[in-house]
Write a protein that holds these residues in place. Structure first.
Motif, PDB file in Angstrom:
ATOM      1  N   ASN A 192       0.836  -1.206   0.000  1.00  0.00           N
ATOM      2  CA  ASN A 192       0.000   0.000   0.000  1.00  0.00           C
ATOM      3  C   ASN A 192       0.871   1.258   0.000  1.00  0.00           C
ATOM      4  O   ASN A 192       0.619   2.214  -0.741  1.00  0.00           O
ATOM      5  CB  ASN A 192      -0.931   0.000   1.218  1.00  0.00           C
ATOM      6  N   THR A 193       1.899   1.228   0.839  1.00  0.00           N
ATOM      7  CA  THR A 193       2.791   2.384   0.916  1.00  0.00           C
ATOM      8  C   THR A 193       3.527   2.596  -0.399  1.00  0.00           C
ATOM      9  O   THR A 193       3.631   3.724  -0.893  1.00  0.00           O
ATOM     10  CB  THR A 193       3.824   2.181   2.043  1.00  0.00           C
ATOM     11  N   ALA A 194       4.028   1.510  -0.970  1.00  0.00           N
ATOM     12  CA  ALA A 194       4.822   1.633  -2.201  1.00  0.00           C
ATOM     13  C   ALA A 194       3.976   2.238  -3.322  1.00  0.00           C
ATOM     14  O   ALA A 194       4.459   3.087  -4.087  1.00  0.00           O
ATOM     15  CB  ALA A 194       5.363   0.266  -2.617  1.00  0.00           C
ATOM     16  N   ILE A 195       2.724   1.815  -3.416  1.00  0.00           N
ATOM     17  CA  ILE A 195       1.881   2.361  -4.489  1.00  0.00           C
ATOM     18  C   ILE A 195       1.574   3.832  -4.227  1.00  0.00           C
ATOM     19  O   ILE A 195       1.649   4.665  -5.135  1.00  0.00           O
ATOM     20  CB  ILE A 195       0.600   1.518  -4.667  1.00  0.00           C
ATOM     21  N   ARG A 196       1.293   4.163  -2.983  1.00  0.00           N
ATOM     22  CA  ARG A 196       1.071   5.581  -2.648  1.00  0.00           C
ATOM     23  C   ARG A 196       2.303   6.436  -2.967  1.00  0.00           C
ATOM     24  O   ARG A 196       2.188   7.539  -3.489  1.00  0.00           O
ATOM     25  CB  ARG A 196       0.775   5.735  -1.165  1.00  0.00           C
ATOM     26  N   GLU A 197       3.467   5.887  -2.622  1.00  0.00           N
ATOM     27  CA  GLU A 197       4.722   6.605  -2.890  1.00  0.00           C
ATOM     28  C   GLU A 197       4.908   6.848  -4.384  1.00  0.00           C
ATOM     29  O   GLU A 197       5.448   7.867  -4.800  1.00  0.00           O
ATOM     30  CB  GLU A 197       5.918   5.763  -2.391  1.00  0.00           C
ATOM     31  N   ALA A 198       4.498   5.858  -5.171  1.00  0.00           N
ATOM     32  CA  ALA A 198       4.768   5.934  -6.616  1.00  0.00           C
ATOM     33  C   ALA A 198       3.818   6.886  -7.335  1.00  0.00           C
ATOM     34  O   ALA A 198       4.150   7.413  -8.403  1.00  0.00           O
ATOM     35  CB  ALA A 198       4.677   4.543  -7.228  1.00  0.00           C
ATOM     36  N   LEU A 251      10.681  -3.017  -2.807  1.00  0.00           N
ATOM     37  CA  LEU A 251       9.309  -2.953  -3.323  1.00  0.00           C
ATOM     38  C   LEU A 251       8.981  -1.536  -3.795  1.00  0.00           C
ATOM     39  O   LEU A 251       8.455  -1.339  -4.892  1.00  0.00           O
ATOM     40  CB  LEU A 251       8.325  -3.414  -2.244  1.00  0.00           C
ATOM     41  N   VAL A 252       9.328  -0.562  -2.978  1.00  0.00           N
ATOM     42  CA  VAL A 252       9.099   0.836  -3.359  1.00  0.00           C
ATOM     43  C   VAL A 252       9.802   1.135  -4.689  1.00  0.00           C
ATOM     44  O   VAL A 252       9.239   1.743  -5.596  1.00  0.00           O
ATOM     45  CB  VAL A 252       9.602   1.793  -2.248  1.00  0.00           C
ATOM     46  N   ARG A 253      11.042   0.652  -4.800  1.00  0.00           N
ATOM     47  CA  ARG A 253      11.835   0.919  -6.007  1.00  0.00           C
ATOM     48  C   ARG A 253      11.186   0.267  -7.237  1.00  0.00           C
ATOM     49  O   ARG A 253      11.064   0.892  -8.285  1.00  0.00           O
ATOM     50  CB  ARG A 253      13.250   0.401  -5.793  1.00  0.00           C
ATOM     51  N   HIS A 254      10.777  -0.990  -7.098  1.00  0.00           N
ATOM     52  CA  HIS A 254      10.177  -1.694  -8.240  1.00  0.00           C
ATOM     53  C   HIS A 254       8.843  -1.077  -8.643  1.00  0.00           C
ATOM     54  O   HIS A 254       8.563  -0.896  -9.829  1.00  0.00           O
ATOM     55  CB  HIS A 254       9.951  -3.170  -7.897  1.00  0.00           C
ATOM     56  N   ILE A 255       8.036  -0.760  -7.643  1.00  0.00           N
ATOM     57  CA  ILE A 255       6.724  -0.165  -7.946  1.00  0.00           C
ATOM     58  C   ILE A 255       6.912   1.182  -8.636  1.00  0.00           C
ATOM     59  O   ILE A 255       6.233   1.515  -9.596  1.00  0.00           O
ATOM     60  CB  ILE A 255       5.897   0.000  -6.640  1.00  0.00           C
ATOM     61  N   LYS A 256       7.896   1.935  -8.154  1.00  0.00           N
ATOM     62  CA  LYS A 256       8.153   3.236  -8.772  1.00  0.00           C
ATOM     63  C   LYS A 256       8.632   3.046 -10.222  1.00  0.00           C
ATOM     64  O   LYS A 256       8.231   3.768 -11.127  1.00  0.00           O
ATOM     65  CB  LYS A 256       9.199   4.014  -7.968  1.00  0.00           C
ATOM     66  N   TRP A 257       9.478   2.040 -10.383  1.00  0.00           N
ATOM     67  CA  TRP A 257      10.016   1.792 -11.730  1.00  0.00           C
ATOM     68  C   TRP A 257       8.909   1.439 -12.728  1.00  0.00           C
ATOM     69  O   TRP A 257       8.847   1.981 -13.814  1.00  0.00           O
ATOM     70  CB  TRP A 257      11.073   0.683 -11.650  1.00  0.00           C
ATOM     71  N   VAL A 258       7.990   0.545 -12.328  1.00  0.00           N
ATOM     72  CA  VAL A 258       6.933   0.193 -13.279  1.00  0.00           C
ATOM     73  C   VAL A 258       6.006   1.373 -13.530  1.00  0.00           C
ATOM     74  O   VAL A 258       5.511   1.547 -14.645  1.00  0.00           O
ATOM     75  CB  VAL A 258       6.095  -1.049 -12.869  1.00  0.00           C
ATOM     76  N   SER A 259       5.784   2.191 -12.503  1.00  0.00           N
ATOM     77  CA  SER A 259       4.837   3.282 -12.717  1.00  0.00           C
ATOM     78  C   SER A 259       5.472   4.495 -13.383  1.00  0.00           C
ATOM     79  O   SER A 259       4.769   5.458 -13.690  1.00  0.00           O
ATOM     80  CB  SER A 259       4.129   3.669 -11.412  1.00  0.00           C
ATOM     81  N   THR A 260       6.776   4.467 -13.605  1.00  0.00           N
ATOM     82  CA  THR A 260       7.409   5.577 -14.327  1.00  0.00           C
ATOM     83  C   THR A 260       8.101   5.083 -15.598  1.00  0.00           C
ATOM     84  O   THR A 260       7.624   5.313 -16.703  1.00  0.00           O
ATOM     85  CB  THR A 260       8.416   6.315 -13.429  1.00  0.00           C
TER      86      THR A 260
END
Ligand code: ADP
Lengths: 231, 441
Positions: free
Chosen positions: A36-42, A184-193
């Motif tokens: 949840n946090t990782a998606i919010r961060e991204a 997880l934060v890094r991967h989620i950010k990578w896919v969303s950018t």
């Protein structure tokens, strides 16, 4: 009075769908909270990418799967309007059913016949407990499913890579392994950018692609992923 | 979000230590910070990621710094910065002012420059890349992300100059940005260089003037999934200009490509001819592309042809090739042309086919009146004004340092001293010194 004729640059829809595992095991070690946090961060980064891209209208949705699968966010929302509601955990891992749900929405209609390749992100920490193959088949029978950029994120050591690899459907691309919240934060950010960017505007047109890929996938930045990582 | 430099820390520069004040943004190659030396105005510092801080990049930067900026409008590397305690290197460049907006803002209609500012921006772009190419350099990535404009004045700022190289030196770097890459590069037959820059510039200008891509017509409409193979076909192996007079298979489709349809017809024939040539023969033959000097000339003429609709005030373009003044694109009413000044193309030359339209707010610059100062739009030498006691009488005021000599219909010569105005009457001849003009109305 308008100073010049016309309107904004014509764009195509780009459907971005999170497909997230909410099975019971995701409640262990705060994995679901991390997701949840990782998606919010991204999200803000995703908005910035969408904002700078005049060729795509990025529309986001989410499927959650546990003992059954359901649309967590059912309406395709523009990133600017997209809000993340926390996922809750319970029960089993109906991954096949989740892919089935996505397949139904990638059918034409409701899909339009002109779009950019959809981006599907499958996130799981375990293995499917239902008929995964049937779900994947249904997805791959849809032209938009086949054309989609399919990315998978494996959370923790227990995640079964085999179905994720079959979902990706390409030997040169592997599931991203996240053994800690930072990864997880890094991967989620990578896919969303980065992935989002390359789905709408592939950066290396003439550079040649591995056979079978219709969108070049940038290599994710390597990060620490040692045995000491714990959930 | 930034990771390379610490805010508040200092790095040595030729002018003294500079303080890292603010993180401006990160890109694929590094991070950009606002910095300043003592009380001087701030500049921008780009610092490379370790894997990008290569000896080749350092060498390339030194060459660019030594060569200096090709002209105004470039946020050019000015000084190489290194520090013993900080790994890698970076460079100083001018800070982009907040008045500059990205082309994406123009595409999304978040900024709305008028046609005059837009035309000036196109002219400045052509001029900037002409200067860059004249130095033997090529840019290789002309696209939305690297060009900024001031919607009020049409001034431009070109960023990301650290990828500029000597034409033909081909270090195997970037190929450019999809949709801007020349077809032969998309097909993998050529590397980016000056000739492919010319293609990208033409695409950018088409985007500026149409808010649409020149190759996206029916062929694009028929593509369902717009992925890489589709793009390779559209921009590489089977490109076709949407207004190709000899090939109508890729016309814009109403409902999908309305911007192209709405804009194309409002420009004069000479501008459409440039786009047509650039995206027909210029599509196939890199040698046939429109040169920057051709764009510059065409856009200066376009600027001179702007006039206002008497009904709704919208800017319209005069087409010297058209028989009549036509109708306004905005309100559909017939247009009435204002006074037109035909200047000689050169010393002792014949009056130009492309008149300057004299609107209530028109100014003539050194560009117009002095053949030695073409494209100087900074120094006004004349402006349209009204008679102080009779607002129905129009005049042209001498803003320059030298007197003009006018010849009226009666053959009488009169002097127009600096600060004085010549009343506008049809057939009036004005000798501006270096050039002569004749008034039509
Ligand atoms: N001279 C400048 N002044 C202000 N901002 C700048 C300047 N140069 C770059 N930037 C900003 O810094 C960020 C990264 O720069 P960019 O040149 O795109 O990096 P890269 O070439 O590594 O992709 C961008 O957000 C850009 O707008």
């Amino acid at each position: 009075m308008p100073k010049r004729p016309g309107s904004e640059l014509a764009s195509r829809p780009l459907h971005f769908i999170w497909i997230a595992d909410c099975s019971g095991s995701m409640s262990v070690d705060g994995k679901i909270q991390s997701l949840n946090t990782a998606i919010r961060e991204a999200l803000p980064h995703m908005r910035a990418v969408a904002d700078e891209n005049p060729n795509a209208e990025v529309l986001v949705r989410a499927v959650a799967f546990a003992s059954s699968a359901h649309w967590h966010v059912s309406q395709p929302l523009r990133v600017a309007d997209f809000q993340w509601t926390d996922l809750q955990t319970e029960g089993l891992t109906a991954m096949g059913e989740a892919l089935n749900l996505v397949a139904q929405q990638l059918r034409m209609p409701p899909m339009t016949d002109r779009a950019l390749p959809p981006v599907l992100v499958l996130i799981s920490d375990g293995q499917p407990t239902d008929d995964f193959a049937a779900g994947l088949d249904a997805l791959m029978r849809e032209p938009w499913g086949k054309k989609a950029v399919r990315v998978a994120i494996a959370i923790g050591e227990d995640a079964d890579h085999e179905p994720l690899q079959r979902f990706i459907g390409h030997p040169e691309l592997q599931p991203l392994q996240a053994n800690n919240p930072e990864a997880l934060v890094r991967h989620i950010k990578w896919v969303s950018t980065a992935v989002l960017k390359s789905a709408s505007s592939p950066a290396s047109q003439a550079a040649g692609l591995p056979a079978g890929l219709n969108v070049p996938i940038p290599t994710p930045t390597a990060g620490p992923s040692s045995a000491a990582d714990v959930w | 979000m930034h990771q390379l430099l610490t805010l508040g820390s200092q790095l040595p520069t030729a002018a003294g230590p500079c303080t890292i004040e603010r993180f401006l943004g990160g890109g694929g190659q590094g991070e950009v910070y606002q910095v300043s030396v003592a009380s001087q105005p701030p500049s921008a510092l780009k610092w490379y990621f370790p894997q990008q801080a290569t000896a080749d990049q350092r060498q390339a930067l030194q060459t660019l710094i030594r060569k200096g900026p090709p002209g105004p409008g470039f946020l050019w590397p000015l000084e190489l910065i290194e520090a013993p305690q900080t790994p890698g290197f970076g460079y100083l460049m001018p800070l982009r002012e907040p008045r500059f907006h990205g082309i994406v803002d123009l595409m999304k209609r978040r900024i709305e420059p008028d046609f005059r500012a837009l035309t000036l921006a196109g002219l400045h772009l052509s001029q900037a890349f002409l200067a860059l190419h004249a130095k033997g350099l090529c840019y290789r990535d002309i696209s939305f992300g690297n060009v900024f404009l001031d919607p009020d004045s049409g001034a431009i700022a070109i960023c990301d100059n650290d990828n500029v190289t000597i034409d033909g030196s081909d270090p195997g770097g970037i190929l450019g940005t999809p949709r801007f890459i020349a077809p032969e590069v998309v097909r993998g037959e050529a590397r980016p260089g000056t000739q492919t820059d010319l293609f990208s510039l033409a695409v950018l200008l088409f985007y500026l003037f149409h808010i649409h891509h020149p190759l996206e017509g029916r062929q694009e409409a028929e593509i369902k999934c717009f992925d890489l193979p589709a793009m390779t076909r559209l921009y590489g192996t089977d490109p076709c200009f949407i207004f190709d007079p000899a090939d109508d298979r890729n016309r814009p489709v109403p409902g999908l490509h309305d911007n192209a349809i709405a804009h194309w017809g409002i420009y004069p024939e000479f501008l459409r001819e440039h786009f047509t040539r650039g995206f027909t023969s210029g599509l196939r033959d890199p040698q046939a592309r429109i040169r920057e000097s051709e764009w510059r000339l065409a856009l200066a003429r376009l600027l001179d042809g702007i006039h206002y609709c008497g009904q709704c005030g919208a800017e319209n373009f005069h087409d010297p090739a058209a028989g009549s003044a036509g109708t306004c694109w905005s309100c559909g009413q017939p247009l009435r042309l204002p006074w037109r000044l035909r200047l000689a193309d050169a010393l002792g030359g014949a009056p130009s086919r492309y008149p300057v339209l004299l609107n209530h707010d028109t100014r003539l610059y050194a560009h117009h009146l002095d053949p030695d100062r073409r494209y100087d739009f900074v120094t006004p030498l004349a402006e349209v004004n009204r008679h102080p006691s009779d607002p129905n009488r129009w005049g042209l005021k001498n803003l320059g340092p030298d007197k003009w000599v006018i010849t009226g219909a009666d053959g009488q010569l009169r002097d127009v001293e600096p600060g004085r105005s010549a009343g506008l009457v049809s057939g009036l001849r004005i000798d501006f010194g270096p050039l002569r003009g004749v008034l039509e109305g």
